[in-house]
Design a protein around this motif. Structure first.
Motif, PDB file in Angstrom:
ATOM      1  N   ASN A  56       0.805  -1.219   0.000  1.00 24.04           N
ATOM      2  CA  ASN A  56       0.000   0.000   0.000  1.00 24.04           C
ATOM      3  C   ASN A  56       0.842   1.275   0.000  1.00 24.04           C
ATOM      4  O   ASN A  56       0.286   2.378   0.025  1.00 24.04           O
ATOM      5  N   ASP A  57       2.151   1.117  -0.017  1.00 25.24           N
ATOM      6  CA  ASP A  57       3.033   2.281   0.056  1.00 25.24           C
ATOM      7  C   ASP A  57       3.160   2.977  -1.300  1.00 25.24           C
ATOM      8  O   ASP A  57       2.846   2.399  -2.350  1.00 25.24           O
ATOM      9  N   LEU A  58       3.653   4.216  -1.251  1.00 19.62           N
ATOM     10  CA  LEU A  58       4.001   4.965  -2.466  1.00 19.62           C
ATOM     11  C   LEU A  58       5.512   5.023  -2.563  1.00 19.62           C
ATOM     12  O   LEU A  58       6.188   5.406  -1.598  1.00 19.62           O
ATOM     13  N   VAL A  59       6.040   4.652  -3.709  1.00 18.38           N
ATOM     14  CA  VAL A  59       7.480   4.680  -3.953  1.00 18.38           C
ATOM     15  C   VAL A  59       7.760   5.718  -5.024  1.00 18.38           C
ATOM     16  O   VAL A  59       7.111   5.732  -6.080  1.00 18.38           O
ATOM     17  N   LEU A  60       8.718   6.583  -4.754  1.00 11.33           N
ATOM     18  CA  LEU A  60       9.006   7.668  -5.688  1.00 11.33           C
ATOM     19  C   LEU A  60      10.481   8.018  -5.675  1.00 11.33           C
ATOM     20  O   LEU A  60      11.215   7.620  -4.758  1.00 11.33           O
ATOM     21  N   VAL A 375      10.078   6.042   0.188  1.00 14.41           N
ATOM     22  CA  VAL A 375       8.862   5.278   0.425  1.00 14.41           C
ATOM     23  C   VAL A 375       7.960   6.074   1.362  1.00 14.41           C
ATOM     24  O   VAL A 375       8.383   6.457   2.457  1.00 14.41           O
ATOM     25  N   LEU A 376       6.730   6.322   0.923  1.00 17.61           N
ATOM     26  CA  LEU A 376       5.722   6.969   1.766  1.00 17.61           C
ATOM     27  C   LEU A 376       4.803   5.894   2.338  1.00 17.61           C
ATOM     28  O   LEU A 376       4.377   4.979   1.626  1.00 17.61           O
ATOM     29  N   ASP A 377       4.472   6.037   3.594  1.00 10.42           N
ATOM     30  CA  ASP A 377       3.758   5.012   4.351  1.00 10.42           C
ATOM     31  C   ASP A 377       2.278   4.951   3.985  1.00 10.42           C
ATOM     32  O   ASP A 377       1.473   5.784   4.418  1.00 10.42           O
ATOM     33  N   GLY A 378       1.913   3.931   3.215  1.00 10.48           N
ATOM     34  CA  GLY A 378       0.523   3.748   2.816  1.00 10.48           C
ATOM     35  C   GLY A 378      -0.362   3.177   3.896  1.00 10.48           C
ATOM     36  O   GLY A 378      -1.585   3.073   3.711  1.00 10.48           O
ATOM     37  N   GLU A 379       0.223   2.809   5.034  1.00 10.62           N
ATOM     38  CA  GLU A 379      -0.568   2.317   6.155  1.00 10.62           C
ATOM     39  C   GLU A 379      -0.944   3.438   7.118  1.00 10.62           C
ATOM     40  O   GLU A 379      -1.645   3.204   8.104  1.00 10.62           O
ATOM     41  N   SER A 380      -0.484   4.652   6.846  1.00 17.97           N
ATOM     42  CA  SER A 380      -0.828   5.780   7.716  1.00 17.97           C
ATOM     43  C   SER A 380      -2.251   6.237   7.417  1.00 17.97           C
ATOM     44  O   SER A 380      -2.765   6.068   6.298  1.00 17.97           O
ATOM     45  N   PRO A 381      -2.930   6.826   8.394  1.00 19.60           N
ATOM     46  CA  PRO A 381      -4.275   7.369   8.127  1.00 19.60           C
ATOM     47  C   PRO A 381      -4.277   8.398   7.007  1.00 19.60           C
ATOM     48  O   PRO A 381      -5.228   8.493   6.224  1.00 19.60           O
ATOM     49  N   THR A 382      -3.180   9.157   6.908  1.00 23.75           N
ATOM     50  CA  THR A 382      -3.095  10.208   5.887  1.00 23.75           C
ATOM     51  C   THR A 382      -3.181   9.642   4.475  1.00 23.75           C
ATOM     52  O   THR A 382      -3.824  10.228   3.592  1.00 23.75           O
ATOM     53  N   LEU A 383      -2.539   8.500   4.258  1.00 23.92           N
ATOM     54  CA  LEU A 383      -2.505   7.893   2.928  1.00 23.92           C
ATOM     55  C   LEU A 383      -3.292   6.591   2.871  1.00 23.92           C
ATOM     56  O   LEU A 383      -3.022   5.715   2.054  1.00 23.92           O
ATOM     57  N   ALA A 384      -4.293   6.485   3.737  1.00 23.03           N
ATOM     58  CA  ALA A 384      -5.092   5.255   3.773  1.00 23.03           C
ATOM     59  C   ALA A 384      -5.847   5.034   2.472  1.00 23.03           C
ATOM     60  O   ALA A 384      -6.047   3.892   2.040  1.00 23.03           O
ATOM     61  N   VAL A 393       0.685  12.688  -3.059  1.00 28.56           N
ATOM     62  CA  VAL A 393       2.015  13.177  -2.696  1.00 28.56           C
ATOM     63  C   VAL A 393       2.006  14.679  -2.451  1.00 28.56           C
ATOM     64  O   VAL A 393       2.533  15.172  -1.447  1.00 28.56           O
ATOM     65  N   VAL A 394       1.397  15.436  -3.363  1.00 24.48           N
ATOM     66  CA  VAL A 394       1.500  16.900  -3.324  1.00 24.48           C
ATOM     67  C   VAL A 394       0.549  17.528  -2.318  1.00 24.48           C
ATOM     68  O   VAL A 394       0.934  18.413  -1.540  1.00 24.48           O
ATOM     69  N   TRP A 395      -0.706  17.072  -2.297  1.00 19.66           N
ATOM     70  CA  TRP A 395      -1.707  17.732  -1.467  1.00 19.66           C
ATOM     71  C   TRP A 395      -1.899  17.076  -0.101  1.00 19.66           C
ATOM     72  O   TRP A 395      -2.317  17.729   0.851  1.00 19.66           O
ATOM     73  N   VAL A 396      -1.595  15.788   0.003  1.00 22.05           N
ATOM     74  CA  VAL A 396      -2.002  15.028   1.188  1.00 22.05           C
ATOM     75  C   VAL A 396      -0.836  14.701   2.116  1.00 22.05           C
ATOM     76  O   VAL A 396      -0.922  14.903   3.330  1.00 22.05           O
ATOM     77  N   ALA A 397       0.246  14.186   1.572  1.00 16.58           N
ATOM     78  CA  ALA A 397       1.338  13.658   2.393  1.00 16.58           C
ATOM     79  C   ALA A 397       2.081  14.759   3.136  1.00 16.58           C
ATOM     80  O   ALA A 397       2.185  15.903   2.678  1.00 16.58           O
ATOM     81  N   GLY A 398       2.612  14.385   4.292  1.00 16.12           N
ATOM     82  CA  GLY A 398       3.510  15.235   5.052  1.00 16.12           C
ATOM     83  C   GLY A 398       4.762  14.462   5.386  1.00 16.12           C
ATOM     84  O   GLY A 398       4.895  13.276   5.057  1.00 16.12           O
TER      85      GLY A 398
END
Length: 451
Positions: A56-60, A375-384, A393-398
Protein backbone atom coordinates in the motif's frame (compact mmCIF):
# COMPACT_ATOMS: atom_id res chain seq x y z
CA UNK A 1 28.36 -10.52 -3.71
CA UNK A 2 26.20 -7.44 -3.16
CA UNK A 3 22.81 -8.27 -1.73
CA UNK A 4 19.98 -6.67 -3.64
CA UNK A 5 17.07 -4.65 -2.28
CA UNK A 6 13.51 -4.72 -3.59
CA UNK A 7 11.45 -1.61 -2.82
CA UNK A 8 7.75 -2.37 -3.20
CA UNK A 9 4.82 0.01 -3.60
CA UNK A 10 1.14 -0.10 -4.41
CA UNK A 11 2.06 2.90 -6.55
CA UNK A 12 5.53 3.45 -7.99
CA UNK A 13 5.85 6.95 -9.45
CA UNK A 14 8.91 6.77 -11.66
CA UNK A 15 9.02 10.39 -12.95
CA UNK A 16 10.34 8.72 -16.09
CA UNK A 17 8.99 7.15 -19.29
CA UNK A 18 7.26 4.37 -17.34
CA UNK A 19 5.04 6.86 -15.54
CA UNK A 20 3.04 5.50 -12.61
CA UNK A 21 3.02 1.75 -12.03
CA UNK A 22 0.64 -0.21 -9.79
CA UNK A 23 1.79 -3.02 -7.49
CA UNK A 24 5.35 -2.58 -8.69
CA UNK A 25 8.85 -2.46 -7.29
CA UNK A 26 12.31 -1.01 -7.77
CA UNK A 27 15.26 -3.41 -7.68
CA UNK A 28 18.40 -1.84 -6.22
CA UNK A 29 21.89 -3.28 -6.54
CA UNK A 30 25.22 -1.69 -5.71
CA UNK A 31 23.88 1.83 -5.47
CA UNK A 32 22.09 1.69 -8.81
CA UNK A 33 18.60 0.86 -10.03
CA UNK A 34 18.76 -2.53 -11.73
CA UNK A 35 15.10 -2.92 -12.66
CA UNK A 36 11.66 -1.31 -12.31
CA UNK A 37 8.56 -3.37 -12.94
CA UNK A 38 5.77 -5.56 -11.58
CA UNK A 39 6.44 -6.64 -8.02
CA UNK A 40 5.47 -10.28 -8.59
CA UNK A 41 7.91 -10.66 -11.48
CA UNK A 42 10.83 -9.01 -9.67
CA UNK A 43 10.14 -10.95 -6.47
CA UNK A 44 10.09 -14.24 -8.36
CA UNK A 45 13.36 -13.41 -10.11
CA UNK A 46 15.08 -12.20 -6.91
CA UNK A 47 13.59 -14.15 -4.00
CA UNK A 48 16.54 -13.42 -1.69
CA UNK A 49 16.43 -9.65 -2.08
CA UNK A 50 15.91 -7.55 1.06
CA UNK A 51 12.42 -6.04 0.93
CA UNK A 52 11.41 -2.50 1.80
CA UNK A 53 8.07 -0.77 1.34
CA UNK A 54 4.82 -2.63 1.08
CA UNK A 55 1.69 -3.27 -1.00
CA UNK A 56 0.00 0.00 0.00
CA UNK A 57 3.03 2.28 0.06
CA UNK A 58 4.00 4.96 -2.47
CA UNK A 59 7.48 4.68 -3.95
CA UNK A 60 9.01 7.67 -5.69
CA UNK A 61 12.36 9.20 -6.65
CA UNK A 62 14.15 11.12 -3.95
CA UNK A 63 13.28 14.80 -3.95
CA UNK A 64 15.86 17.17 -5.44
CA UNK A 65 16.22 20.26 -3.26
CA UNK A 66 17.58 22.78 -5.74
CA UNK A 67 18.52 25.56 -3.30
CA UNK A 68 19.44 25.97 0.34
CA UNK A 69 21.96 27.30 2.84
CA UNK A 70 23.43 24.98 5.44
CA UNK A 71 25.13 28.12 6.77
CA UNK A 72 21.77 29.00 8.35
CA UNK A 73 21.34 25.67 10.15
CA UNK A 74 21.86 27.20 13.61
CA UNK A 75 19.79 30.38 13.20
CA UNK A 76 16.31 29.07 12.49
CA UNK A 77 13.25 31.06 13.57
CA UNK A 78 14.76 34.51 14.04
CA UNK A 79 14.36 37.96 12.44
CA UNK A 80 10.94 37.38 10.87
CA UNK A 81 10.20 41.12 10.74
CA UNK A 82 12.54 41.89 7.85
CA UNK A 83 12.25 41.75 4.10
CA UNK A 84 15.22 40.27 2.26
CA UNK A 85 17.43 43.35 1.89
CA UNK A 86 16.97 44.25 5.57
CA UNK A 87 17.26 40.60 6.62
CA UNK A 88 20.68 40.24 5.00
CA UNK A 89 22.01 43.27 6.86
CA UNK A 90 20.30 42.49 10.17
CA UNK A 91 20.97 38.75 10.35
CA UNK A 92 23.20 37.20 7.70
CA UNK A 93 25.99 39.79 7.64
CA UNK A 94 26.50 39.71 11.43
CA UNK A 95 26.56 35.89 11.43
CA UNK A 96 28.94 35.33 8.50
CA UNK A 97 32.21 36.20 10.29
CA UNK A 98 31.51 33.72 13.10
CA UNK A 99 30.77 30.57 11.12
CA UNK A 100 33.58 28.04 11.37
CA UNK A 101 34.09 24.45 10.29
CA UNK A 102 32.40 23.01 13.38
CA UNK A 103 29.29 25.15 12.97
CA UNK A 104 29.24 24.22 9.27
CA UNK A 105 29.38 20.54 10.17
CA UNK A 106 26.76 20.62 12.93
CA UNK A 107 24.47 23.05 11.10
CA UNK A 108 24.52 20.76 8.08
CA UNK A 109 23.69 17.76 10.27
CA UNK A 110 20.73 19.57 11.84
CA UNK A 111 19.32 20.73 8.52
CA UNK A 112 20.20 17.52 6.69
CA UNK A 113 18.30 15.38 9.18
CA UNK A 114 15.18 17.43 8.47
CA UNK A 115 15.75 17.15 4.73
CA UNK A 116 16.09 13.38 4.81
CA UNK A 117 12.98 13.09 6.96
CA UNK A 118 11.03 14.94 4.26
CA UNK A 119 12.33 12.80 1.38
CA UNK A 120 15.18 14.93 0.07
CA UNK A 121 18.01 12.84 -1.35
CA UNK A 122 19.94 15.60 -3.17
CA UNK A 123 20.63 19.03 -1.66
CA UNK A 124 22.07 21.87 -3.74
CA UNK A 125 23.68 24.11 -1.13
CA UNK A 126 25.35 27.50 -0.98
CA UNK A 127 27.25 28.09 2.25
CA UNK A 128 27.50 31.80 2.97
CA UNK A 129 30.31 32.79 5.33
CA UNK A 130 33.45 34.86 5.58
CA UNK A 131 36.63 32.92 4.79
CA UNK A 132 39.02 32.08 7.62
CA UNK A 133 42.56 30.77 7.88
CA UNK A 134 41.07 27.29 8.25
CA UNK A 135 38.57 26.51 5.47
CA UNK A 136 34.97 26.47 6.68
CA UNK A 137 32.95 24.80 3.94
CA UNK A 138 34.55 21.32 3.99
CA UNK A 139 32.53 20.82 7.17
CA UNK A 140 29.45 20.66 4.96
CA UNK A 141 30.89 17.80 2.93
CA UNK A 142 31.89 15.92 6.08
CA UNK A 143 28.32 16.12 7.39
CA UNK A 144 26.72 15.14 4.08
CA UNK A 145 28.91 12.06 3.85
CA UNK A 146 27.99 11.09 7.39
CA UNK A 147 24.29 11.63 6.74
CA UNK A 148 24.42 9.72 3.45
CA UNK A 149 22.81 12.69 1.71
CA UNK A 150 23.80 13.61 -1.84
CA UNK A 151 25.14 17.16 -2.07
CA UNK A 152 25.93 19.76 -4.69
CA UNK A 153 28.07 22.13 -2.66
CA UNK A 154 29.16 25.70 -3.21
CA UNK A 155 30.63 28.62 -1.29
CA UNK A 156 28.53 31.78 -1.61
CA UNK A 157 31.42 34.11 -2.31
CA UNK A 158 31.07 37.86 -1.91
CA UNK A 159 33.63 40.60 -1.28
CA UNK A 160 31.85 43.93 -1.39
CA UNK A 161 33.00 45.87 1.65
CA UNK A 162 35.82 43.42 2.38
CA UNK A 163 39.42 44.61 2.64
CA UNK A 164 41.27 41.32 2.17
CA UNK A 165 40.80 40.96 -1.59
CA UNK A 166 39.60 38.00 -3.62
CA UNK A 167 42.38 35.61 -2.59
CA UNK A 168 40.73 34.19 0.56
CA UNK A 169 37.49 33.64 -1.37
CA UNK A 170 39.23 31.72 -4.12
CA UNK A 171 41.05 29.69 -1.47
CA UNK A 172 37.71 28.73 0.09
CA UNK A 173 36.42 27.64 -3.31
CA UNK A 174 39.54 25.50 -3.73
CA UNK A 175 39.18 23.89 -0.29
CA UNK A 176 35.55 23.01 -0.93
CA UNK A 177 36.33 21.67 -4.40
CA UNK A 178 39.04 19.43 -2.93
CA UNK A 179 36.71 18.14 -0.21
CA UNK A 180 33.99 17.36 -2.74
CA UNK A 181 36.45 15.54 -4.98
CA UNK A 182 37.23 13.17 -2.10
CA UNK A 183 33.56 12.65 -1.24
CA UNK A 184 31.41 9.73 -2.34
CA UNK A 185 28.26 11.84 -2.69
CA UNK A 186 29.18 15.53 -3.09
CA UNK A 187 30.01 17.50 -6.22
CA UNK A 188 31.32 21.07 -6.42
CA UNK A 189 29.85 24.19 -7.98
CA UNK A 190 31.13 27.74 -8.09
CA UNK A 191 29.01 29.84 -5.76
CA UNK A 192 28.18 33.47 -6.41
CA UNK A 193 26.15 35.03 -3.60
CA UNK A 194 24.76 37.66 -5.97
CA UNK A 195 26.02 39.83 -8.79
CA UNK A 196 25.78 42.89 -6.55
CA UNK A 197 27.77 41.21 -3.79
CA UNK A 198 30.92 40.77 -5.86
CA UNK A 199 33.55 43.19 -7.09
CA UNK A 200 34.35 43.17 -10.79
CA UNK A 201 37.56 41.29 -10.00
CA UNK A 202 35.84 38.54 -8.01
CA UNK A 203 33.05 38.14 -10.56
CA UNK A 204 35.59 37.79 -13.38
CA UNK A 205 37.51 35.21 -11.34
CA UNK A 206 34.25 33.34 -10.65
CA UNK A 207 33.45 33.23 -14.36
CA UNK A 208 36.95 31.97 -15.15
CA UNK A 209 36.77 29.27 -12.45
CA UNK A 210 33.35 28.09 -13.61
CA UNK A 211 33.99 28.09 -17.33
CA UNK A 212 37.66 27.13 -17.30
CA UNK A 213 37.32 24.40 -14.70
CA UNK A 214 34.24 22.74 -16.13
CA UNK A 215 32.25 23.47 -12.99
CA UNK A 216 28.62 24.38 -12.61
CA UNK A 217 27.41 27.63 -11.05
CA UNK A 218 25.03 28.30 -8.17
CA UNK A 219 23.87 31.92 -7.95
CA UNK A 220 21.03 34.05 -6.59
CA UNK A 221 19.39 35.98 -9.42
CA UNK A 222 16.75 38.71 -9.26
CA UNK A 223 15.21 37.67 -5.96
CA UNK A 224 13.95 41.17 -5.17
CA UNK A 225 13.26 44.33 -7.13
CA UNK A 226 15.97 46.30 -5.30
CA UNK A 227 18.60 43.86 -6.58
CA UNK A 228 17.54 44.46 -10.17
CA UNK A 229 17.50 48.24 -9.70
CA UNK A 230 20.95 48.31 -8.08
CA UNK A 231 22.48 46.22 -10.87
CA UNK A 232 20.91 48.42 -13.54
CA UNK A 233 22.45 51.44 -11.83
CA UNK A 234 25.86 49.77 -11.70
CA UNK A 235 26.03 48.07 -15.10
CA UNK A 236 23.13 49.38 -17.14
CA UNK A 237 21.55 45.93 -17.38
CA UNK A 238 19.76 43.36 -15.25
CA UNK A 239 21.67 40.70 -13.29
CA UNK A 240 20.55 38.04 -15.79
CA UNK A 241 21.71 40.15 -18.72
CA UNK A 242 24.99 40.92 -16.96
CA UNK A 243 25.70 37.23 -16.38
CA UNK A 244 24.99 36.51 -20.05
CA UNK A 245 27.15 39.44 -21.17
CA UNK A 246 30.09 38.35 -19.01
CA UNK A 247 29.93 34.74 -20.22
CA UNK A 248 28.89 33.12 -16.94
CA UNK A 249 26.12 31.11 -18.59
CA UNK A 250 28.69 29.20 -20.63
CA UNK A 251 28.90 27.07 -17.49
CA UNK A 252 25.85 25.06 -16.36
CA UNK A 253 24.02 27.54 -14.15
CA UNK A 254 21.42 27.09 -11.44
CA UNK A 255 19.78 30.39 -10.52
CA UNK A 256 17.89 30.67 -7.25
CA UNK A 257 14.60 32.59 -6.99
CA UNK A 258 14.24 34.56 -10.28
CA UNK A 259 11.20 36.37 -8.90
CA UNK A 260 11.69 39.70 -10.68
CA UNK A 261 12.55 38.46 -14.17
CA UNK A 262 10.91 40.16 -17.14
CA UNK A 263 10.30 38.69 -20.59
CA UNK A 264 13.78 39.61 -21.84
CA UNK A 265 15.40 38.00 -18.78
CA UNK A 266 13.34 34.85 -19.22
CA UNK A 267 14.24 34.59 -22.90
CA UNK A 268 17.95 34.92 -22.07
CA UNK A 269 17.62 32.21 -19.42
CA UNK A 270 15.88 29.89 -21.85
CA UNK A 271 18.51 30.56 -24.52
CA UNK A 272 21.36 29.66 -22.15
CA UNK A 273 19.58 26.75 -20.44
CA UNK A 274 19.72 28.39 -17.02
CA UNK A 275 17.98 26.19 -14.47
CA UNK A 276 15.85 27.81 -11.80
CA UNK A 277 15.32 26.97 -8.13
CA UNK A 278 11.85 28.11 -7.06
CA UNK A 279 11.66 28.79 -3.32
CA UNK A 280 8.01 29.55 -2.61
CA UNK A 281 8.04 29.41 1.20
CA UNK A 282 11.08 31.66 1.64
CA UNK A 283 9.80 34.09 -0.99
CA UNK A 284 6.54 34.42 0.92
CA UNK A 285 8.13 34.72 4.38
CA UNK A 286 10.52 37.45 3.20
CA UNK A 287 7.77 39.13 1.14
CA UNK A 288 9.92 38.91 -1.99
CA UNK A 289 7.08 38.06 -4.37
CA UNK A 290 6.03 35.11 -6.49
CA UNK A 291 8.29 33.82 -9.24
CA UNK A 292 6.67 33.54 -12.69
CA UNK A 293 7.06 29.77 -12.72
CA UNK A 294 4.35 29.08 -15.27
CA UNK A 295 5.84 31.58 -17.71
CA UNK A 296 9.35 30.21 -17.27
CA UNK A 297 8.25 26.61 -17.76
CA UNK A 298 6.32 27.62 -20.89
CA UNK A 299 9.63 28.79 -22.38
CA UNK A 300 11.23 25.44 -21.64
CA UNK A 301 13.22 26.62 -18.61
CA UNK A 302 13.90 23.78 -16.19
CA UNK A 303 12.46 24.74 -12.81
CA UNK A 304 13.02 22.83 -9.59
CA UNK A 305 11.91 23.45 -6.01
CA UNK A 306 14.05 24.56 -3.08
CA UNK A 307 13.44 24.81 0.63
CA UNK A 308 15.99 27.66 0.86
CA UNK A 309 17.89 28.29 4.07
CA UNK A 310 16.98 27.45 7.64
CA UNK A 311 16.74 31.17 8.46
CA UNK A 312 14.59 32.16 5.50
CA UNK A 313 12.09 29.30 5.16
CA UNK A 314 12.63 28.35 8.10
CA UNK A 315 11.56 24.71 7.92
CA UNK A 316 13.69 22.31 5.92
CA UNK A 317 10.62 20.24 5.01
CA UNK A 318 10.48 19.64 1.27
CA UNK A 319 6.86 18.51 1.26
CA UNK A 320 5.84 21.92 2.62
CA UNK A 321 7.75 23.61 -0.19
CA UNK A 322 6.25 21.25 -2.77
CA UNK A 323 2.68 21.96 -1.71
CA UNK A 324 3.38 25.69 -1.44
CA UNK A 325 4.78 25.80 -4.98
CA UNK A 326 1.57 24.38 -6.40
CA UNK A 327 -0.64 26.61 -4.26
CA UNK A 328 1.29 29.79 -5.04
CA UNK A 329 0.99 29.21 -8.77
CA UNK A 330 -2.76 28.81 -8.37
CA UNK A 331 -3.36 31.79 -6.13
CA UNK A 332 -1.24 34.21 -8.20
CA UNK A 333 -3.09 33.25 -11.39
CA UNK A 334 -6.41 32.62 -9.65
CA UNK A 335 -6.68 29.47 -11.72
CA UNK A 336 -6.94 25.96 -10.28
CA UNK A 337 -5.35 24.66 -13.49
CA UNK A 338 -2.22 26.82 -13.17
CA UNK A 339 -0.22 23.92 -11.74
CA UNK A 340 -1.35 20.33 -11.44
CA UNK A 341 -0.12 17.91 -8.81
CA UNK A 342 1.77 16.01 -11.52
CA UNK A 343 3.53 19.18 -12.70
CA UNK A 344 4.57 20.00 -9.13
CA UNK A 345 5.78 16.43 -8.60
CA UNK A 346 7.81 16.66 -11.78
CA UNK A 347 9.46 19.88 -10.58
CA UNK A 348 10.32 18.16 -7.29
CA UNK A 349 12.03 15.24 -8.98
CA UNK A 350 13.19 15.08 -12.60
CA UNK A 351 12.63 18.82 -13.12
CA UNK A 352 15.03 19.65 -10.32
CA UNK A 353 17.52 17.16 -11.71
CA UNK A 354 17.31 18.80 -15.13
CA UNK A 355 17.75 22.25 -13.59
CA UNK A 356 21.00 20.99 -12.04
CA UNK A 357 22.03 19.17 -15.26
CA UNK A 358 21.98 15.90 -13.30
CA UNK A 359 19.04 14.18 -14.98
CA UNK A 360 21.29 11.46 -16.34
CA UNK A 361 21.96 10.19 -12.81
CA UNK A 362 19.13 11.28 -10.49
CA UNK A 363 15.51 12.51 -10.49
CA UNK A 364 13.66 9.44 -11.77
CA UNK A 365 13.38 5.72 -11.16
CA UNK A 366 15.05 4.34 -14.26
CA UNK A 367 17.47 1.50 -14.87
CA UNK A 368 21.08 2.61 -14.48
CA UNK A 369 20.33 5.70 -12.40
CA UNK A 370 21.41 6.23 -8.81
CA UNK A 371 19.20 4.41 -6.33
CA UNK A 372 17.77 7.47 -4.59
CA UNK A 373 14.35 6.21 -3.51
CA UNK A 374 11.66 7.37 -1.08
CA UNK A 375 8.86 5.28 0.43
CA UNK A 376 5.72 6.97 1.77
CA UNK A 377 3.76 5.01 4.35
CA UNK A 378 0.52 3.75 2.82
CA UNK A 379 -0.57 2.32 6.15
CA UNK A 380 -0.83 5.78 7.72
CA UNK A 381 -4.28 7.37 8.13
CA UNK A 382 -3.09 10.21 5.89
CA UNK A 383 -2.50 7.89 2.93
CA UNK A 384 -5.09 5.25 3.77
CA UNK A 385 -7.09 6.02 0.61
CA UNK A 386 -5.06 6.98 -2.44
CA UNK A 387 -7.39 7.94 -5.27
CA UNK A 388 -4.71 9.68 -7.32
CA UNK A 389 -1.08 9.05 -6.32
CA UNK A 390 0.27 12.39 -7.54
CA UNK A 391 -2.36 14.34 -5.66
CA UNK A 392 -1.65 12.15 -2.64
CA UNK A 393 2.02 13.18 -2.70
CA UNK A 394 1.50 16.90 -3.32
CA UNK A 395 -1.71 17.73 -1.47
CA UNK A 396 -2.00 15.03 1.19
CA UNK A 397 1.34 13.66 2.39
CA UNK A 398 3.51 15.23 5.05
CA UNK A 399 6.95 14.44 6.36
CA UNK A 400 5.39 12.02 8.87
CA UNK A 401 4.57 9.75 5.93
CA UNK A 402 8.22 9.46 4.85
CA UNK A 403 8.98 5.92 5.98
CA UNK A 404 12.17 4.94 4.20
CA UNK A 405 14.80 6.84 2.25
CA UNK A 406 17.63 5.32 0.24
CA UNK A 407 20.47 7.43 -1.10
CA UNK A 408 22.87 5.76 -3.50
CA UNK A 409 21.27 2.47 -2.54
CA UNK A 410 22.00 2.90 1.17
CA UNK A 411 19.33 3.34 3.82
CA UNK A 412 19.38 6.82 5.38
CA UNK A 413 15.87 6.75 6.90
CA UNK A 414 14.12 3.69 8.33
CA UNK A 415 10.72 3.73 10.03
CA UNK A 416 10.66 7.50 9.65
CA UNK A 417 13.93 8.24 11.43
CA UNK A 418 17.43 9.01 10.21
CA UNK A 419 19.68 6.04 10.94
CA UNK A 420 23.06 7.32 9.78
CA UNK A 421 23.71 9.73 12.66
CA UNK A 422 22.74 10.02 16.32
CA UNK A 423 19.85 12.48 16.07
CA UNK A 424 19.56 13.20 19.79
CA UNK A 425 23.29 13.82 20.14
CA UNK A 426 23.24 16.12 17.10
CA UNK A 427 20.47 18.18 18.67
CA UNK A 428 22.35 18.43 21.98
CA UNK A 429 25.58 19.41 20.22
CA UNK A 430 23.85 22.14 18.21
CA UNK A 431 22.43 24.06 21.17
CA UNK A 432 25.58 25.64 22.65
CA UNK A 433 26.88 26.37 19.16
CA UNK A 434 23.67 28.18 18.22
CA UNK A 435 23.68 30.10 21.51
CA UNK A 436 27.29 31.19 21.03
CA UNK A 437 26.72 32.13 17.40
CA UNK A 438 23.83 34.42 18.28
CA UNK A 439 25.88 36.02 21.08
CA UNK A 440 29.00 36.55 18.96
CA UNK A 441 26.93 38.03 16.14
CA UNK A 442 25.36 40.53 18.56
CA UNK A 443 21.86 39.23 17.91
CA UNK A 444 20.69 38.68 21.48
CA UNK A 445 18.11 41.42 20.97
CA UNK A 446 16.48 39.15 18.35
CA UNK A 447 16.65 35.91 20.27
CA UNK A 448 15.61 34.62 23.68
CA UNK A 449 18.12 31.83 23.14
CA UNK A 450 21.21 33.77 24.17
CA UNK A 451 19.72 36.16 26.75
Amino acid sequence: MTRKTLVRGGHVLTAGPSGALKDAAVLVSGGLIEAVGPYAELKAAHPDAVELGGPNDLVLPGFVNTHGHFSEGLITGIAEQYTLWEWIHALINPVKPHLDRESAYVGTLVSGIQMLRSGITTANDMFVCDPHAEPVTPGVVDALDELNLRGVVSFGAGDMGASDGIGPRMDEHAALREAAAKSRLSTFRVGIGAVGGQSDALFAASVDLATGGGHGVHIHLQEIREEVTATFQRFGRSPVAHCAHEGLFAAPTLAAHCVWVDRHDRELMALHRVGVAHNPVANMILASGAAPVTEMRALGIDVGIGVDGAASNDSQDFLQALKSAAMLARVTSQQATAMTAYEAFEMATIGGARALRMADTIGSLEVGKAADVVVLDGESPTLANVHDPYQAVVWVAGSREVKEVLVDGRLSVADGEVVTVDVAETVRRSRPLARDLVRKAGLTHLSELAR
